[in-house]
Write a protein that holds these residues in place. Sequence first.
Motif, PDB file in Angstrom:
ATOM      1  N   VAL A  15      20.212   9.176  -9.821  1.00 43.10           N
ATOM      2  CA  VAL A  15      18.814   9.311 -10.222  1.00 43.10           C
ATOM      3  C   VAL A  15      18.192  10.592  -9.672  1.00 43.10           C
ATOM      4  CG1 VAL A  15      16.522   8.291 -10.032  1.00 43.10           C
ATOM      5  CG2 VAL A  15      18.508   6.819 -10.414  1.00 43.10           C
ATOM      6  N   VAL A  16      18.376  10.864  -8.390  1.00 44.51           N
ATOM      7  CA  VAL A  16      17.744  12.023  -7.756  1.00 44.51           C
ATOM      8  C   VAL A  16      18.288  13.324  -8.343  1.00 44.51           C
ATOM      9  CG1 VAL A  16      17.392  13.264  -5.586  1.00 44.51           C
ATOM     10  CG2 VAL A  16      17.291  10.757  -5.626  1.00 44.51           C
ATOM     11  N   THR A  17      19.595  13.396  -8.518  1.00 45.29           N
ATOM     12  CA  THR A  17      20.204  14.608  -9.083  1.00 45.29           C
ATOM     13  C   THR A  17      19.677  14.878 -10.480  1.00 45.29           C
ATOM     14  OG1 THR A  17      22.227  14.324  -7.779  1.00 45.29           O
ATOM     15  CG2 THR A  17      22.376  15.687  -9.758  1.00 45.29           C
ATOM     16  N   VAL A  18      19.600  13.851 -11.307  1.00 50.00           N
ATOM     17  CA  VAL A  18      19.089  14.019 -12.665  1.00 50.00           C
ATOM     18  C   VAL A  18      17.628  14.445 -12.649  1.00 50.00           C
ATOM     19  CG1 VAL A  18      18.539  12.802 -14.808  1.00 50.00           C
ATOM     20  CG2 VAL A  18      20.749  12.438 -13.696  1.00 50.00           C
ATOM     21  N   LEU A  19      16.817  13.829 -11.782  1.00 54.33           N
ATOM     22  CA  LEU A  19      15.405  14.195 -11.695  1.00 54.33           C
ATOM     23  C   LEU A  19      15.236  15.647 -11.242  1.00 54.33           C
ATOM     24  CD1 LEU A  19      13.759  10.991 -10.164  1.00 54.33           C
ATOM     25  CD2 LEU A  19      13.560  11.855 -12.502  1.00 54.33           C
ATOM     26  N   LEU A  20      16.064  16.090 -10.309  1.00 51.11           N
ATOM     27  CA  LEU A  20      15.995  17.488  -9.863  1.00 51.11           C
ATOM     28  C   LEU A  20      16.345  18.440 -11.002  1.00 51.11           C
ATOM     29  CD1 LEU A  20      17.652  17.222  -6.319  1.00 51.11           C
ATOM     30  CD2 LEU A  20      15.261  17.814  -6.811  1.00 51.11           C
ATOM     31  N   ILE A  21      17.355  18.101 -11.769  1.00 58.09           N
ATOM     32  CA  ILE A  21      17.748  18.945 -12.902  1.00 58.09           C
ATOM     33  C   ILE A  21      16.645  18.997 -13.947  1.00 58.09           C
ATOM     34  CG2 ILE A  21      19.355  19.146 -14.839  1.00 58.09           C
ATOM     35  CD1 ILE A  21      21.523  17.997 -12.990  1.00 58.09           C
ATOM     36  N   VAL A  22      16.076  17.845 -14.261  1.00 53.38           N
ATOM     37  CA  VAL A  22      15.000  17.796 -15.257  1.00 53.38           C
ATOM     38  C   VAL A  22      13.788  18.581 -14.777  1.00 53.38           C
ATOM     39  CG1 VAL A  22      13.342  16.271 -16.388  1.00 53.38           C
ATOM     40  CG2 VAL A  22      15.753  15.616 -16.261  1.00 53.38           C
ATOM     41  N   LEU A  23      13.418  18.417 -13.512  1.00 54.62           N
ATOM     42  CA  LEU A  23      12.256  19.125 -12.968  1.00 54.62           C
ATOM     43  C   LEU A  23      12.477  20.627 -12.980  1.00 54.62           C
ATOM     44  CD1 LEU A  23       9.474  18.938 -11.716  1.00 54.62           C
ATOM     45  CD2 LEU A  23      10.549  18.618  -9.477  1.00 54.62           C
ATOM     46  N   ASN A  24      13.676  21.068 -12.592  1.00 58.41           N
ATOM     47  CA  ASN A  24      13.989  22.502 -12.643  1.00 58.41           C
ATOM     48  C   ASN A  24      13.898  23.035 -14.065  1.00 58.41           C
ATOM     49  OD1 ASN A  24      15.146  24.016 -10.063  1.00 58.41           O
ATOM     50  ND2 ASN A  24      15.694  21.844  -9.874  1.00 58.41           N
ATOM     51  N   ALA A  25      14.400  22.264 -15.011  1.00 56.91           N
ATOM     52  CA  ALA A  25      14.368  22.694 -16.413  1.00 56.91           C
ATOM     53  C   ALA A  25      12.940  22.788 -16.931  1.00 56.91           C
ATOM     54  CB  ALA A  25      15.181  21.728 -17.269  1.00 56.91           C
ATOM     55  N   LEU A  26      12.103  21.805 -16.599  1.00 60.39           N
ATOM     56  CA  LEU A  26      10.721  21.814 -17.067  1.00 60.39           C
ATOM     57  C   LEU A  26       9.943  22.981 -16.456  1.00 60.39           C
ATOM     58  CD1 LEU A  26       9.853  18.004 -16.952  1.00 60.39           C
ATOM     59  CD2 LEU A  26      10.283  19.421 -18.966  1.00 60.39           C
ATOM     60  N   VAL A  27      10.152  23.238 -15.172  1.00 60.40           N
ATOM     61  CA  VAL A  27       9.465  24.354 -14.521  1.00 60.40           C
ATOM     62  C   VAL A  27       9.919  25.676 -15.130  1.00 60.40           C
ATOM     63  CG1 VAL A  27       9.209  25.622 -12.354  1.00 60.40           C
ATOM     64  CG2 VAL A  27       9.071  23.128 -12.356  1.00 60.40           C
TER      65      VAL A  27
END
Length: 240
Positions: A15-27
């Motif tokens: 969960v955390v790894t996916v959320l970090l990837i998604v957040l980086n992509a959105l930013v």
Amino acid sequence: MIPLKDYNPTRRFPVVTVLLIVLNALVFLDDRLSGHYESFLVETARGLVQTKQFVGGLSSHYALVPAALHGAPLLAWPTIFTSMFLHGNWLHIGSNMLFLWIFGNNVEDVLGRPRYLFFYFLCGLVAALAQVASAPVSTIPMVGASGAVAGVMGAYLLLFPRARILTLVPIFFFFTFLEVPAFLIIGWWALIQFLNASWLGGGELLRGGVAYFAHVGGFATGILFVLLTGVKRRPQIYRR
């Protein structure tokens, strides 16, 4: 060598790894939309050369500038963490997120989600400070999650040294796919970072470029974290 995937299953969804990837992509996408490219004339040994530079956007406000830590520390210190979600271009974010996905899911599985999140930001913090120490008066903005990702790779190296990694390997003008152990591909990557930071001058941020000292600092932090916290390696079961 470019890692593509590992054969190292996890027990829980990362969960955390996916959320970090998604957040980086959105930013990154927001940064691209809020900024623009401008043309500049740069003086070189052969005269003036026109180049394009990305300006504006989130990077102009939330990137880490080493010299600012001395001039306005209260305002600059938060950028150590905000800069971890900023990237210079598609290749930059693509490679960082690929490495984070390949190695981060297993490290998160071993550490547990809360400790993994703390570990990720700790590696990013030490990585940023290592790069700042190498060029404390630099005014070149520093961005990227590579310091934190390097810490994840360091932890993976100790926890799963023999995990099989599907890798794209260039051989002269051709590419081939090989399965190599994690210690080989991560060790090769770490050697390149160390050589650039120590002897080849690639770690100097004064002229811009890759922040090799950040990579070395994050990588070392990942290794030390696993050693000092006594994280237990779990038996490895490789799935095809």
